[in-house]
Write a protein that holds these residues in place. Sequence first.
Motif, short mmCIF file in Angstrom:
data_model
loop_
_atom_site.label_atom_id
_atom_site.label_comp_id
_atom_site.label_asym_id
_atom_site.label_seq_id
_atom_site.Cartn_x
_atom_site.Cartn_y
_atom_site.Cartn_z
N ASP A 359 0.83 -1.21 0.00
CA ASP A 359 0.00 0.00 0.00
C ASP A 359 0.86 1.26 0.00
O ASP A 359 0.49 2.27 -0.59
N SER A 360 2.01 1.19 0.72
CA SER A 360 2.83 2.38 0.84
C SER A 360 4.27 2.00 1.12
O SER A 360 4.59 0.82 1.36
N LEU A 361 5.13 3.01 1.10
CA LEU A 361 6.53 2.79 1.41
C LEU A 361 6.72 2.34 2.85
O LEU A 361 7.62 1.56 3.15
N ARG A 362 5.84 2.80 3.74
CA ARG A 362 5.93 2.39 5.13
C ARG A 362 5.78 0.88 5.27
O ARG A 362 6.51 0.23 6.01
N ASN A 363 4.79 0.30 4.54
CA ASN A 363 4.60 -1.16 4.59
C ASN A 363 5.82 -1.90 4.04
O ASN A 363 6.24 -2.93 4.59
N PHE A 364 6.38 -1.37 2.98
CA PHE A 364 7.56 -2.00 2.37
C PHE A 364 8.72 -2.02 3.37
O PHE A 364 9.40 -3.05 3.54
N LEU A 365 8.98 -0.90 4.04
CA LEU A 365 10.10 -0.82 4.98
C LEU A 365 9.87 -1.71 6.20
O LEU A 365 10.84 -2.25 6.76
N GLU A 366 8.62 -1.87 6.62
CA GLU A 366 8.33 -2.77 7.74
C GLU A 366 8.71 -4.20 7.41
O GLU A 366 9.30 -4.92 8.23
N VAL A 367 8.36 -4.62 6.18
CA VAL A 367 8.73 -5.98 5.76
C VAL A 367 10.25 -6.09 5.58
O VAL A 367 10.87 -7.10 5.93
N PHE A 368 10.86 -5.03 5.04
CA PHE A 368 12.31 -5.06 4.81
C PHE A 368 13.08 -5.19 6.12
O PHE A 368 14.11 -5.89 6.18
N ARG A 369 12.61 -4.53 7.18
CA ARG A 369 13.30 -4.63 8.47
C ARG A 369 13.33 -6.06 9.00
O ARG A 369 14.21 -6.43 9.77
N ALA A 370 12.35 -6.85 8.57
CA ALA A 370 12.27 -8.24 9.04
C ALA A 370 13.22 -9.17 8.27
O ALA A 370 13.40 -10.33 8.67
N VAL A 371 13.82 -8.66 7.18
CA VAL A 371 14.75 -9.50 6.40
C VAL A 371 16.01 -9.74 7.23
O VAL A 371 16.61 -8.81 7.77
#
Length: 818
Positions: A359-371
């Motif tokens: 939906d947004s860049l915020r959602n993308f970064l949340e998933v990326f932090r979990a990598v």
Amino acid sequence: ILHKFDTALGQINVYLRLFCDCGVPINTGGLPKELARLTNGHSGFETRKVLDMLPEVMPQGHLDNVAWLHAVHRSSIFLDMWREVGSRVILSSVGIDTERKEGAVDVEGKKKAADQIKQLDHAAMMRDNALSHEKVMTKLVPEVKLEWKKLRDSVKVGNIPIPHLEQTFGKVQSMEDTVGELITLSQTGDGKPSQPDQKMQAWREQAMLKIQDFTVLAELRITLPAILKLRKQDFGSLFKTEEGKDQLYQKLEKLSDTLQSQWQSLTLDTQSKLAGPVKEDLGAELTPAQCDFLRILAEPASEDMVQWILLQRDQGQFNQYRSFILDSGAEANVVNATGSLATVRTALRQLIYQNPPYDSLRNFLEVFRAVDLRGDELVAHLTTVQQNFAAFKLIITKQTESAGVRACKDILHFLRAGVLVFESNPDAEKVLSIEPHDELRGGDRKSGAVLTAEEQRKASETKSLDFLLDLRSRIVMTEIPEKMEKEHKMSEQVDIFLAQLQTAFDMKEQIVSLHEAGHFVFQDGKYTKKIELSADRQGIVTLKKELELLRQELAAWTSVVQKIREDYYYLNYFTMREALALIQNILGLRRRNKFDLEEEKEEEQIHRKFQQAQEPDSPKGPGSQEGGTKPESSKAGDAALAAENGGEMKQEIPREWKCPICHFQNKLFETSCLMCTDQKIERPQHITDLIKLYGLKPKKRRSSRSPSEGRANFESVKDFISLLHLVTSNVDQRRVQRRHTQWRKEMMARTGELKESDNAMQSATSKYQLEALGQILQQLMAPSREQKAKEAKEGVSGGTRAVSVRSVPVPGPEARNA
């Protein structure tokens, strides 16, 4: 008392070993000796008097400065400041002003100072103007204390400029080290040894939080452009909406513009006010490893790689690519990059394959932090993939074999179809080559298998020494594919090939050495040897036997030449190349002067014209009919043509013909060579046909032989004499003419006898020819009494004087064929 004494000695030791040897040249004078005296004589001093000895080393004020330096010696920020201020003090002593101005950086002043320093040898200038201990204590220490206090105050109140912050705390590696630097700065900023203070702790904690904000913003300043690029371009397909409707994207874009435009004017306090909203918007800080990973993904060099990875949703397809790389025998770096690519793809599977669209860049970064970046391990894998992706993609796109696989296939081909060719040649690069079997055309001579088109192409090619060297280099750098190893036992085949190749290289060196040593058989292509490569180890044994024969021949030839040169003194006036030329002249094999070349060219032209004149349906002559009778009309036409050209057609017939064996010039009417009576060499057929065709009679020409020569060709005698003129200015031509024919007959006869029973390298023949030449030169240069008497009866008197007229010394026994 002893504790204070030991502490003082330790502080002085740190001053001498660290501050006097960390980039600021300081002349310590006798301090090291005084320190050694106090340290080594410690046990003999009276306890109550030891403290009174310290002022003997340096005044109390200096001891206080040394104690303060000891308190800050673990600070990397202070050591950088010490070097900078020390350099400034030395430069100012020679008239160069590098004083830093308050507030903004004095760009013009720094540029001027830099230009002045550039014109000087900075290191030499620093060394030649080393500071004395006294100047350190009275000039350098006060200035560095002032700088240290300014730093402490600017950090305490928060007005330190960002550029200065980058040059100090920005270089500290970790937050733990930053805390240690702040503690040291707060406790020693007033120029005294560290003392704990509760008031210091309060402002220090505030400064620590602001420096943490600075660290976050400094990382984001270079990472935000990468995040924005990934959102807008590289990963744009992973989002539902465009970036213009993404609130976090808009905020980060404005923040990035602010940081880029105002970064140099920010202070520790003002930048901290920007960090609060950023933390709130991002939700959590990005680690340095995560920032590095994002920056690498956003680099221009990664664009092709990122787009390719986004398309690799199918695990089966990706596994096929990976298997192909492993089977293709790609270079080790590409194979390693393939493994790293699999690791990166697995780590990002949820981010780029399973969770999108976002939906947004915020959602993308949340998933990326979990990598799980596994510390910095995944960053290293991504860097490896980026550096080798072009080679990886080339292989899987064109489905091409790597250089390593091609090298393996070349080796398999040569082991079953290759022949090593050795040929003596003045050019060492042309001594060794590899060619196909003579029978290998359309099938494999060894197995009977039918060759593919590629194999047939290879079967017709001869490879040079450069190719063999390149092949060896490629194969030793190749990781053999598992498939080829199973099918062909490739490792064993490679070992067998390389062993044979190395032995071939050793043989090549021996052939070159034999050529340089002047061995007659190893000159100008006379020696040729062909040895088949073998897929088993028997080929290695065969080559090593040949190598040993060459080594033995080189040792034997060296010994023979040395012995013959010792026995026949006048042979030492000639190099081996010149000795060979004399022998070839006597044998009638050296006929390459201008006269001979012109006649050979004339004969070639006549032969070509004769071939062109022949009718396709008749080998007997131009226009001849069956039975060889030329029509009267044709004869009349030829006669008319000859008359028009002033008899030019008849002039094209050579007046002599040369024997292909001894190169003797025979008269045109002689049907066989006068010299080669044993072999009976017939006159060339094309000359016989021309004579019959035109009914020509050659015009008489002046004989090329002198009356006293007998059957020895006059040009050969002239050539022989010209070779003698290399070492002597007086040659009796009549003596050479009289003896030349005899020398030729004797040498040709004996050479023929020896060749019948000699080995492949003609060792006995070459030895005889060199000995015979030595005897001939002995007869010419120093004839015996009996020989002189015999020649006097024959009307030949005098001798050849062996007077060297060379511009360089004569070769001597160790002469090489160069």
